[in-house]
Structures are given as C-alpha cells and as structure tokens.
Design a protein around this motif. Structure first.
Motif, PDB file in Angstrom:
ATOM      1  N   THR A 116       1.991  -2.743   1.237  1.00  0.00           N
ATOM      2  CA  THR A 116       3.422  -2.945   1.376  1.00  0.00           C
ATOM      3  C   THR A 116       3.644  -4.410   1.712  1.00  0.00           C
ATOM      4  O   THR A 116       2.695  -5.202   1.751  1.00  0.00           O
ATOM      5  CB  THR A 116       4.033  -2.011   2.445  1.00  0.00           C
ATOM      6  N   LEU A 117       4.898  -4.781   1.951  1.00  0.00           N
ATOM      7  CA  LEU A 117       5.211  -6.180   2.253  1.00  0.00           C
ATOM      8  C   LEU A 117       5.454  -6.351   3.746  1.00  0.00           C
ATOM      9  O   LEU A 117       6.229  -5.603   4.344  1.00  0.00           O
ATOM     10  CB  LEU A 117       6.460  -6.616   1.477  1.00  0.00           C
ATOM     11  N   ASP A 118       4.791  -7.322   4.344  1.00  0.00           N
ATOM     12  CA  ASP A 118       5.062  -7.711   5.723  1.00  0.00           C
ATOM     13  C   ASP A 118       6.016  -8.899   5.666  1.00  0.00           C
ATOM     14  O   ASP A 118       5.615 -10.036   5.443  1.00  0.00           O
ATOM     15  CB  ASP A 118       3.768  -8.090   6.446  1.00  0.00           C
ATOM     16  N   ARG A 163      -3.063  -4.083  -7.825  1.00  0.00           N
ATOM     17  CA  ARG A 163      -2.457  -4.453  -9.112  1.00  0.00           C
ATOM     18  C   ARG A 163      -1.253  -3.555  -9.415  1.00  0.00           C
ATOM     19  O   ARG A 163      -0.217  -4.024  -9.891  1.00  0.00           O
ATOM     20  CB  ARG A 163      -3.509  -4.344 -10.221  1.00  0.00           C
ATOM     21  N   CYS A 164      -1.396  -2.272  -9.123  1.00  0.00           N
ATOM     22  CA  CYS A 164      -0.284  -1.338  -9.305  1.00  0.00           C
ATOM     23  C   CYS A 164       0.892  -1.754  -8.422  1.00  0.00           C
ATOM     24  O   CYS A 164       2.048  -1.768  -8.866  1.00  0.00           O
ATOM     25  CB  CYS A 164      -0.738   0.083  -8.964  1.00  0.00           C
ATOM     26  N   TYR A 165       0.592  -2.103  -7.197  1.00  0.00           N
ATOM     27  CA  TYR A 165       1.623  -2.489  -6.226  1.00  0.00           C
ATOM     28  C   TYR A 165       2.355  -3.759  -6.658  1.00  0.00           C
ATOM     29  O   TYR A 165       3.597  -3.830  -6.589  1.00  0.00           O
ATOM     30  CB  TYR A 165       0.970  -2.671  -4.854  1.00  0.00           C
ATOM     31  N   THR A 166       1.632  -4.754  -7.133  1.00  0.00           N
ATOM     32  CA  THR A 166       2.252  -6.042  -7.479  1.00  0.00           C
ATOM     33  C   THR A 166       2.832  -6.030  -8.897  1.00  0.00           C
ATOM     34  O   THR A 166       4.017  -6.276  -9.084  1.00  0.00           O
ATOM     35  CB  THR A 166       1.240  -7.190  -7.337  1.00  0.00           C
ATOM     36  N   GLU A 167       2.007  -5.718  -9.887  1.00  0.00           N
ATOM     37  CA  GLU A 167       2.490  -5.722 -11.263  1.00  0.00           C
ATOM     38  C   GLU A 167       3.471  -4.581 -11.516  1.00  0.00           C
ATOM     39  O   GLU A 167       4.367  -4.693 -12.363  1.00  0.00           O
ATOM     40  CB  GLU A 167       1.316  -5.627 -12.242  1.00  0.00           C
ATOM     41  N   GLY A 168       3.293  -3.501 -10.777  1.00  0.00           N
ATOM     42  CA  GLY A 168       4.173  -2.346 -10.949  1.00  0.00           C
ATOM     43  C   GLY A 168       5.438  -2.422 -10.129  1.00  0.00           C
ATOM     44  O   GLY A 168       6.250  -1.490 -10.146  1.00  0.00           O
ATOM     45  N   ASP A 169       5.654  -3.527  -9.398  1.00  0.00           N
ATOM     46  CA  ASP A 169       6.874  -3.754  -8.621  1.00  0.00           C
ATOM     47  C   ASP A 169       7.145  -2.621  -7.634  1.00  0.00           C
ATOM     48  O   ASP A 169       8.215  -2.005  -7.630  1.00  0.00           O
ATOM     49  CB  ASP A 169       8.080  -3.942  -9.547  1.00  0.00           C
ATOM     50  N   CYS A 170       6.164  -2.358  -6.781  1.00  0.00           N
ATOM     51  CA  CYS A 170       6.316  -1.323  -5.753  1.00  0.00           C
ATOM     52  C   CYS A 170       6.698  -1.945  -4.414  1.00  0.00           C
ATOM     53  O   CYS A 170       6.264  -3.044  -4.074  1.00  0.00           O
ATOM     54  CB  CYS A 170       5.000  -0.562  -5.560  1.00  0.00           C
ATOM     55  N   ASP A 171       7.504  -1.229  -3.649  1.00  0.00           N
ATOM     56  CA  ASP A 171       7.708  -1.567  -2.247  1.00  0.00           C
ATOM     57  C   ASP A 171       6.585  -0.972  -1.402  1.00  0.00           C
ATOM     58  O   ASP A 171       6.244  -1.499  -0.348  1.00  0.00           O
ATOM     59  CB  ASP A 171       9.042  -1.029  -1.744  1.00  0.00           C
ATOM     60  N   ALA A 202       2.772   1.355  -2.066  1.00  0.00           N
ATOM     61  CA  ALA A 202       1.800   2.112  -2.860  1.00  0.00           C
ATOM     62  C   ALA A 202       0.749   2.627  -1.889  1.00  0.00           C
ATOM     63  O   ALA A 202       0.022   1.839  -1.290  1.00  0.00           O
ATOM     64  CB  ALA A 202       1.157   1.237  -3.939  1.00  0.00           C
ATOM     65  N   GLU A 203       0.689   3.951  -1.721  1.00  0.00           N
ATOM     66  CA  GLU A 203      -0.146   4.548  -0.678  1.00  0.00           C
ATOM     67  C   GLU A 203      -0.953   5.709  -1.239  1.00  0.00           C
ATOM     68  O   GLU A 203      -0.433   6.518  -2.013  1.00  0.00           O
ATOM     69  CB  GLU A 203       0.755   5.045   0.468  1.00  0.00           C
ATOM     70  N   ILE A 204      -2.216   5.775  -0.840  1.00  0.00           N
ATOM     71  CA  ILE A 204      -3.078   6.915  -1.165  1.00  0.00           C
ATOM     72  C   ILE A 204      -3.534   7.531   0.148  1.00  0.00           C
ATOM     73  O   ILE A 204      -4.223   6.892   0.942  1.00  0.00           O
ATOM     74  CB  ILE A 204      -4.309   6.494  -1.985  1.00  0.00           C
ATOM     75  N   ASN A 205      -3.134   8.768   0.376  1.00  0.00           N
ATOM     76  CA  ASN A 205      -3.526   9.463   1.598  1.00  0.00           C
ATOM     77  C   ASN A 205      -3.575  10.969   1.335  1.00  0.00           C
ATOM     78  O   ASN A 205      -2.536  11.614   1.295  1.00  0.00           O
ATOM     79  CB  ASN A 205      -2.551   9.173   2.724  1.00  0.00           C
ATOM     80  N   PRO A 206      -4.776  11.520   1.089  1.00  0.00           N
ATOM     81  CA  PRO A 206      -6.055  10.846   1.294  1.00  0.00           C
ATOM     82  C   PRO A 206      -6.657  10.267   0.010  1.00  0.00           C
ATOM     83  O   PRO A 206      -6.424  10.762  -1.088  1.00  0.00           O
ATOM     84  CB  PRO A 206      -6.945  11.984   1.790  1.00  0.00           C
ATOM     85  N   LEU A 207      -7.416   9.225   0.216  1.00  0.00           N
ATOM     86  CA  LEU A 207      -8.378   8.734  -0.760  1.00  0.00           C
ATOM     87  C   LEU A 207      -9.676   9.446  -0.411  1.00  0.00           C
ATOM     88  O   LEU A 207     -10.156   9.318   0.712  1.00  0.00           O
ATOM     89  CB  LEU A 207      -8.525   7.223  -0.625  1.00  0.00           C
TER      90      LEU A 207
END
Length: 382
Positions: free
Chosen positions: A105-107, A178-186, A188-193
C-alpha cells in the motif's frame, strides 16, 4: 473500488501470481458446475466485502458434488454482517503447510510504497500487529527504485520464512508489487500466502482495492462493477458526480477541496462530534452542485446537522452564497446548516446569506472553522 476475492484473484492472474483454479457462480447449478470443473475437494466461498465469512458459515469444504450443492444452497442468499451473498467462488481445495501475509500500500507520510510481510498469516494483520508486532516486516520502497528480487528475498529471510518457501515467496512478492504499481492499486494483499506440502507457494486469498483516479487508464475495470457494494448515499452521490464517502456519524460535511474536507472531519472530531460523510464539491459551488450535495446528505437519516465549510479561491464567496440560497429553495432539509465562509469575497457572500432572510433555525454563519464546528456539533448532540 474494492474487489471481491474472486475478482482480486482474476486480477492477480494477469500478473502470473499463482491462484487456485476455480470459478464464480450465481446459482446452485453454476456452483456445482464450477466445482466439477475445478476438481474435488473444493471450497465454496461467499463473495462479500466483509470479514468473518468463515465464522458465519460462508466458507465450506466439499468432497463431492452432493456436498458442493448443499453448501451452495446454504451460502447463496446468506446474510453475513448485513451483506447478502449473491455470488460464490468455488475453487480447488489446497493442502496447507504454513500461512503467511504480504501486502503493498502507500505510506503517504513517507511518500513511499509500503510492503508488510509476516510469517503469521491467515489472521487479521491488526491482530498480529497488536499481539506480536515483531512478526511483521515493514519495508518502504522508493517508487523510482522499485522492488528488486534481491530486496524481496532479503525481506523473506528477515521475516523468518523457511528456506523451502523463500524462492516461491520472493517470486510472488515481486509479481504482487508489479500488480500493485502497474495495476494502479491502492492495496494489494494476500492473506494467506500459503506454503503447500509440495513446496509450492500460492495465493489462497486476494484483497485488492483499485485507485479510482486511474480508472481512465483501465476500461477493463468496468467489468468489475457488476457486484460492487455501494450504499444508497454513495450511489446517489455517484449519479451526481460528487466525491462522497459515507461514514457513521451525525454531522454532514460539505467542503470545497479534499484537504479542507479532511480537515473539517478532523475538527468535528476534535470538538466531540462525528462526521456522517466526506463530501468534496471541489471548485463547483453553484446551485446545482450545492443542491445535489444537500440532497445526498439529506438522504442520510443519521445526519442531525450540516457543516458547510468553504474557503473561496477560484470559487468566490458570493457565488457560493447564491448557490446555497437557491439550493435551499430546491431541497427541504431535515437538519440545520452551519456555514463557515472565508476567502475571496467572503464578506459579500455572508451578506447575501443574511439578506436572504433564512431563519437561524435553518442556517447559521460562523466566522471560523473551530466556531462552526462547535456550533454544528452542539446542534447534532442537542
């Protein structure tokens, strides 16, 4: 825009992040067909944008077609914390050896992207942060530099992931960034990985929030809107092209500019009140925009008073005042208004409001934001 789990997994798949094979279903028969295609055992998962699905009975394991049908019948139409299940996701069940957590996410304070990684996945990250904060690795990433595989690998080592999981986790983390940045996400979370007994690392869940400001770059996002959950206030605001977010308080907020709107929420909270919404009318404070904003706020039964906070710059004070007066002729409000009008031609605007002869029971003017906040909160609490 918050995606459902299955939509998030579909988004992940665009970036080659491994997810479980499966399919969405709106009916019991479609769920059974998806289960047969995925291969048993399968998991039938309610698609609602709220936590606690498992505890509510919204996630069930099926070993055969009869069980898949039984679970789909039970879950479709189920109410989970006020969210009615209209769709399920049916996927091949995964064997799990360990569960991890990773997100981007963005800080804003640091002006950098923030990665969080933990060996303790499968539970809410807030719980981990409270009970065992040392279990979370936080890594700030300069957008100019990006995230390299070497940095991602070191983060996995620092998080004490087992040796057999590091290669797979590193690969997924780089792809998720890459998904988070190129995909324009606020978010992107995986729980659980998860780490499977076979040694594969795999995204078992997906939580994705897309940045609405980037929608113009993504015409494909239109397909995600079918089941997007939006309360009635937000639907009405969207129809009027207003920047609105519904909250749970009693003071309706109208301000011109996102920064001023957020400051208004803060000052209302500081004087003991609670905001019912965030509403930014931007530079347009004419009668049509103001009437639309008041209609949306008036729709909210929880609103007990309304705070209009305008600082005139390009938008002149007298135009704001004319807009408010005309809007009040169109909208029959259920709550009193307190206005703070400052900036360009503010005195002229305040005089227009005074000359309009609007009863003080309907509209009061205050010279400062703090004074207006105290007044509006007092009215809400009366």
């Amino acid at each position: 825009m918050d995606l459902f789990e299955y939509q998030g997994k579909q988004y992940f798949a665009r970036y080659d992040i491994p997810v479980s094979p499966g399919g969405p279903a709106d009916t019991v028969d479609e769920a059974v067909a998806a289960a047969n295609a995925a291969g048993y055992p399968v998991v039938v998962k309610a698609q609602v944008q709220v936590g606690g699905r498992g505890k509510a009975g919204g996630i069930k394991l099926a070993d055969n077609e009869a069980e898949a049908r039984q679970h789909a019948e039970a879950i479709l139409g189920m109410d989970i914390k006020g969210h009615v299940v209209k769709r399920v996701w049916v996927e091949n069940a995964s064997d799990i050896e360990e569960e991890y957590y990773v997100s981007f996410t963005l800080d804003r304070a640091e002006k950098k992207h923030l990665m969080m990684l933990s060996r303790e996945g499968g539970v809410e990250i807030e719980v981990v942060a409270e009970e065992n904060p040392d279990a979370i690795i936080k890594l700030h990433i300069d957008p100019v530099d990006g995230l390299s595989a070497d940095v991602a690998r070191q983060a996995c080592i620092d998080a004490n992931l087992p040796e057999r999981a590091i290669d797979g986790a590193t690969d997924i983390i780089v792809k998720l960034y890459r998904c988070y940045t190129e995909g324009d996400c606020d978010l992107a979370e995986i729980n659980p990985l998860i780490l499977k007994p076979t040694g594969e690392v795999h995204a078992l869940d997906a939580k994705v929030t897309l940045d609405g400001n980037a929608e113009y770059r993504h015409p494909e996002w239109e397909a995600f809107k079918g089941l997007t959950e939006m309360d009635e206030r937000e639907k009405m605001a969207a129809e009027k092209d207003l920047q609105y977010i519904g909250l749970d308080g009693t003071v309706g907020i109208i301000a011109n500019g996102a920064g001023l709107a957020m400051s208004t929420l803060d000052v209302v909270n500081q004087v003991g009140g609670s905001a019912a919404n965030f509403l930014d009318i931007g530079g347009g404070a004419n009668a049509d925009v103001m009437a639309g904003a008041l209609e949306v706020i008036n729709f909210d039964e929880n609103v007990k008073s309304i705070f209009i906070n305008i600082f005139g710059g390009i938008t002149r004070g007298e135009e704001v005042a004319k807009g408010i007066v005309e809007a009040l002729n169109r909208v029959e409000l259920k709550a009193p208004i307190v206005i703070r009008l400052d900036g360009t031609n503010a005195e002229e605007g305040r005089q227009i409001l005074l000359d309009a002869g609007i009863p003080e029971s309907k509209l009061r003017s205050e010279p400062t934001m703090l004074a207006a906040a105290k007044t509006v909160v007092g009215l809400a609490n009366a």
